[in-house]
Design an enzyme around this catalytic site. Structure first.
Site, PDB file in Angstrom:
ATOM      1  N   VAL A 192       0.822  -1.214   0.000  1.00  0.00           N
ATOM      2  CA  VAL A 192       0.000   0.000   0.000  1.00  0.00           C
ATOM      3  C   VAL A 192       0.862   1.273   0.000  1.00  0.00           C
ATOM      4  O   VAL A 192       0.663   2.177  -0.807  1.00  0.00           O
ATOM      5  CB  VAL A 192      -0.947   0.009   1.215  1.00  0.00           C
ATOM      6  N   HIS A 452     -28.595   9.106 -11.823  1.00  0.00           N
ATOM      7  CA  HIS A 452     -27.965   9.084 -13.148  1.00  0.00           C
ATOM      8  C   HIS A 452     -27.608  10.502 -13.556  1.00  0.00           C
ATOM      9  O   HIS A 452     -28.432  11.395 -13.385  1.00  0.00           O
ATOM     10  CB  HIS A 452     -28.918   8.486 -14.185  1.00  0.00           C
TER      11      HIS A 452
HETATM   12  P1  NAD Z   1       2.151  -3.779   3.029  1.00  0.00           P
HETATM   13  O1  NAD Z   1       2.008  -4.989   3.847  1.00  0.00           O
HETATM   14  O2  NAD Z   1       0.970  -3.184   2.399  1.00  0.00           O
HETATM   15  O3  NAD Z   1       3.181  -4.037   1.845  1.00  0.00           O
HETATM   16  C1  NAD Z   1       4.487  -4.487   2.080  1.00  0.00           C
HETATM   17  C2  NAD Z   1       4.973  -5.203   0.833  1.00  0.00           C
HETATM   18  O4  NAD Z   1       6.358  -5.437   0.973  1.00  0.00           O
HETATM   19  C3  NAD Z   1       4.304  -6.561   0.633  1.00  0.00           C
HETATM   20  O5  NAD Z   1       3.839  -6.667  -0.689  1.00  0.00           O
HETATM   21  C4  NAD Z   1       5.422  -7.539   0.944  1.00  0.00           C
HETATM   22  O6  NAD Z   1       5.327  -8.734   0.194  1.00  0.00           O
HETATM   23  C5  NAD Z   1       6.644  -6.747   0.532  1.00  0.00           C
HETATM   24  N1  NAD Z   1       7.880  -7.160   1.183  1.00  0.00           N
HETATM   25  C6  NAD Z   1       8.067  -7.547   2.464  1.00  0.00           C
HETATM   26  N2  NAD Z   1       9.368  -7.801   2.685  1.00  0.00           N
HETATM   27  C7  NAD Z   1      10.022  -7.565   1.514  1.00  0.00           C
HETATM   28  C8  NAD Z   1      11.385  -7.641   1.112  1.00  0.00           C
HETATM   29  N3  NAD Z   1      12.348  -8.015   1.960  1.00  0.00           N
HETATM   30  N4  NAD Z   1      11.699  -7.296  -0.165  1.00  0.00           N
HETATM   31  C9  NAD Z   1      10.725  -6.896  -1.035  1.00  0.00           C
HETATM   32  N5  NAD Z   1       9.407  -6.834  -0.708  1.00  0.00           N
HETATM   33  C10 NAD Z   1       9.071  -7.147   0.555  1.00  0.00           C
HETATM   34  O7  NAD Z   1       2.928  -2.729   3.973  1.00  0.00           O
HETATM   35  P2  NAD Z   1       3.224  -1.187   3.787  1.00  0.00           P
HETATM   36  O8  NAD Z   1       3.029  -0.779   2.386  1.00  0.00           O
HETATM   37  O9  NAD Z   1       4.547  -0.967   4.447  1.00  0.00           O
HETATM   38  O10 NAD Z   1       2.106  -0.521   4.670  1.00  0.00           O
HETATM   39  C11 NAD Z   1       1.981  -0.900   6.037  1.00  0.00           C
HETATM   40  C12 NAD Z   1       0.558  -0.851   6.444  1.00  0.00           C
HETATM   41  O11 NAD Z   1       0.135   0.498   6.607  1.00  0.00           O
HETATM   42  C13 NAD Z   1      -0.410  -1.440   5.430  1.00  0.00           C
HETATM   43  O12 NAD Z   1      -0.491  -2.827   5.519  1.00  0.00           O
HETATM   44  C14 NAD Z   1      -1.677  -0.789   5.846  1.00  0.00           C
HETATM   45  O13 NAD Z   1      -2.211  -1.501   6.918  1.00  0.00           O
HETATM   46  C15 NAD Z   1      -1.229   0.583   6.300  1.00  0.00           C
HETATM   47  N6  NAD Z   1      -1.451   1.557   5.213  1.00  0.00           N
HETATM   48  C16 NAD Z   1      -2.716   1.734   4.758  1.00  0.00           C
HETATM   49  C17 NAD Z   1      -2.956   2.621   3.734  1.00  0.00           C
HETATM   50  C18 NAD Z   1      -4.349   2.796   3.235  1.00  0.00           C
HETATM   51  O14 NAD Z   1      -5.266   2.355   3.917  1.00  0.00           O
HETATM   52  N7  NAD Z   1      -4.565   3.423   2.085  1.00  0.00           N
HETATM   53  C19 NAD Z   1      -1.919   3.333   3.171  1.00  0.00           C
HETATM   54  C20 NAD Z   1      -0.645   3.109   3.638  1.00  0.00           C
HETATM   55  C21 NAD Z   1      -0.423   2.225   4.674  1.00  0.00           C
END
Ligand code: NAD
Ligand code: FAD
Length: 475
Positions: A192, A452
């Site tokens: 995200v 609409h």
């Molecule tokens: P995330 O869990 O959304 O994404 C992390 C990504 O990093 C995953 O796809 C994972 O597979 C990947 N990953 C993990 N380790 C890795 C590595 N060593 N090398 C490469 N890729 C790797 O986490 P985030 O983006 O850090 O966000 C954290 C949390 O913050 C989100 O899960 C969400 O709960 C919250 N958030 C929400 C929003 C929203 O609601 N719009 C926006 C930003 C953050």
């Protein structure tokens, strides 16, 4: 003499500050301890969400969207602009202004509701006592309460051999405060944060490469939506590399060199800045004394039951530090529920109907189960979908990419999940959440009059399409 309250909340993010306001509304004498300090050196309530999360990211997403649309979208409307430029400092200052307005607003709400604000660190002792260390002081004060709500939130996960310096290797806070557009921005994690903040800097001119460890893009979203998203983001210029494991990153001569491993073996790639966004973990450092009685689980989360009670009597925990999605609205609803339970009222949260929104362009939003979950759980379902390209409003706006997909129980027709990628998805999902909260059927949505021309007609038609009677598409 020890100062006593009915409720002490530790943490002033959307979980903690909302819990404090609701507790005070219910007539409980309430204090909130929060240690966050704003850019002006003063207390800044609102936690990650208001200071370095939801709000500043959306401010930058909007600014960068205007800039991008002016350059790439408006010509189709006959609007031609030359010499378009972006003043990054003004954009960042506007974002900071939005943040301080909102964080200041929470302080005002505390005053209005008579919540006593303590700026500094809180630590839970035994017997519902809290040790408070004021900001920039070594003095320690013990406070006491009938009930304590822990809402310390979360911090970014670190990965081995990649150290944040927030100059070249950035976490979310660093990526929200750049003073110039990096020519090459690397992002570890296509989740995200990676997608939202990657989009911001890509729209402003960075070449953005996202390095994702998993072989599947946006694995938690419905895969039809993830596939569309992957295609659309690629067209926009986001370079998303799946199945790519980062081994290390090092800074030298003003650039970051990343060593990675993918299907072609090990290689190196250089960036001007690197954002690390590989998830977040509960922040419990220094929060609990050895005899607090509060236990953590194997994920480092504070252990709570369905009602958010911890293992210590009279101690509750909400938000990112406990199980469930790390979302601001989930944290706030837990905060409200706990305050109401403390006041002797009934309260319950439906985790099944917590919506998710990713604020890319187009936006992605969903609620309930994905098609892959329904298959895994052996639940028989019917599916309907409708593309925004077939809506009058989407075409009139010149913004018609994406679709609405609805999943309903095969027998009862109850809506089990709705998945949207497209314009206004963040707002359209609310109607679907309400339907699911009331255990509504696809037929209910199909029979409701939708104005609409609106984008909500795509939700209406997807509901009709569950029964294969959509009007504006082949069934
Ligand atoms: P995330 O869990 O959304 O994404 C992390 C990504 O990093 C995953 O796809 C994972 O597979 C990947 N990953 C993990 N380790 C890795 C590595 N060593 N090398 C490469 N890729 C790797 O986490 P985030 O983006 O850090 O966000 C954290 C949390 O913050 C989100 O899960 C969400 O709960 C919250 N958030 C929400 C929003 C929203 O609601 N719009 C926006 C930003 C953050
Ligand atoms: P936090 O908001 O983390 O607040 C905890 C507060 O407690 C902090 O101020 C912290 O300093 C303080 N604290 C911690 N320990 C102590 C202590 N011992 N003593 C005193 N104070 C303490 N979610 C969404 O729903 N929508 C979004 O669009 C969205 N965008 C995001 C974008 C980014 C870049 C990030 C990083 C997150 C985003 N999130 C979003 C997630 C959202 O920010 C969190 O889910 C939410 O802030 C969690 O609220 P919380 O109250 O549990 O914790």
């Amino acid at each position: 003499m020890t100062e006593k309250f009915d409720v002490i909340v530790i943490g002033g993010g959307p979980g903690g500050y909302v819990a404090a306001i609701r507790a005070a509304q219910l007539g409980l004498s309430t204090a909130c301890i929060d240690m966050n300090t704003g850019k002006d050196g003063k207390a800044a309530l609102g936690g990650t969400c208001l200071n370095v999360g939801c709000i500043p990211s959306k401010a930058l997403l909007d600014s960068s969207k205007h800039y991008h649309h002016l350059q790439h979208e408006y010509a189709a409307h006959g609007i031609n602009a030359s010499d378009v430029s972006m003043d990054i400092n003004t954009m960042i200052a506007r974002k900071d202004g939005v943040v301080s307005k909102l964080t200041g607003g929470v302080s005002q709400l505390f005053k209005a509701n008579k919540v006593k604000q303590f700026h500094g660190r809180g630590r839970l002792l035994s017997n519902r006592q809290v040790e408070f260390t004021p900001h920039a002081s070594d003095e320690q004060i013990v406070l006491e309460a009938e009930n304590i709500i822990l809402a310390p939130g979360s911090v970014p996960i670190t990965i081995p051999n990649v150290e944040y310096d927030n100059k070249y290797i950035l976490d979310n806070a660093g990526a929200l405060d750049l003073s110039e557009v990096p020519a090459r921005l690397g992002v570890i994690g296509a989740g995200v944060i990676g997608l939202e903040l990657g989009s911001v800097w890509q729209r402003l001119g960075s070449e953005v490469i996202l390095l994702e460890a998993l072989p599947t893009f946006l694995a938690t979203a419905d895969q039809d939506i993830s596939k569309q998203a992957g295609r659309l983001f690629k067209q926009q210029g986001l370079d998303i590399r799946l199945d790519t494991l980062v081994k290390s990153a090092s800074v030298s001569d003003g650039e970051v060199t990343v060593t990675l491993e993918d299907k072609n073996g090990e290689s190196e790639i250089s960036f001007d800045r690197l954002l690390v966004a590989v998830g977040r973990k509960p922040y419990t450092e220094g929060l609990l004394s050895d005899d607090s009685g509060v236990e953590l689980n194997e994920h480092g989360q504070i252990n709570v039951n369905e009602q958010s009670q911890t293992t210590a009597a009279g101690v509750w925990a909400v938000g990112d530090c406990v199980r469930g999605p790390m979302l601001a609205h989930k944290a706030s609803e837990e905060g409200v529920a706990v305050a109401e339970l403390i006041a002797g009222k009934a309260a319950h949260i439906h985790f099944d109907t917590v919506p998710w929104v990713i604020y890319t362009d187009p936006e992605i939003a969903w609620v309930g189960k994905t098609e892959q979950q329904l298959k895994e759980e052996g639940i028989a379902y019917r599916s309907g979908s409708f593309p925004f390209a077939a809506t009058g409003r989407g075409l009139a706006m010149g913004n018609a990419a994406g679709l609405v997909k609805m999943l309903a129980d095969e027998d009862s027709d109850e809506v089990l999940g709705v998945h949207i990628i497209g314009p206004g998805a963040s707002e359209l999902i609310a109607e679907c959440v309400v339907t699911m909260e009331f255990h509504g059927a696809a037929e209910d949505l199909a029979r409701i009059v939708h104005a609409h021309p609106t984008l909500s007609e795509a939700v209406h038609e997807a509901a009709l399409h569950v029964d294969k009677r959509a009007i504006h598409r082949g069934n």
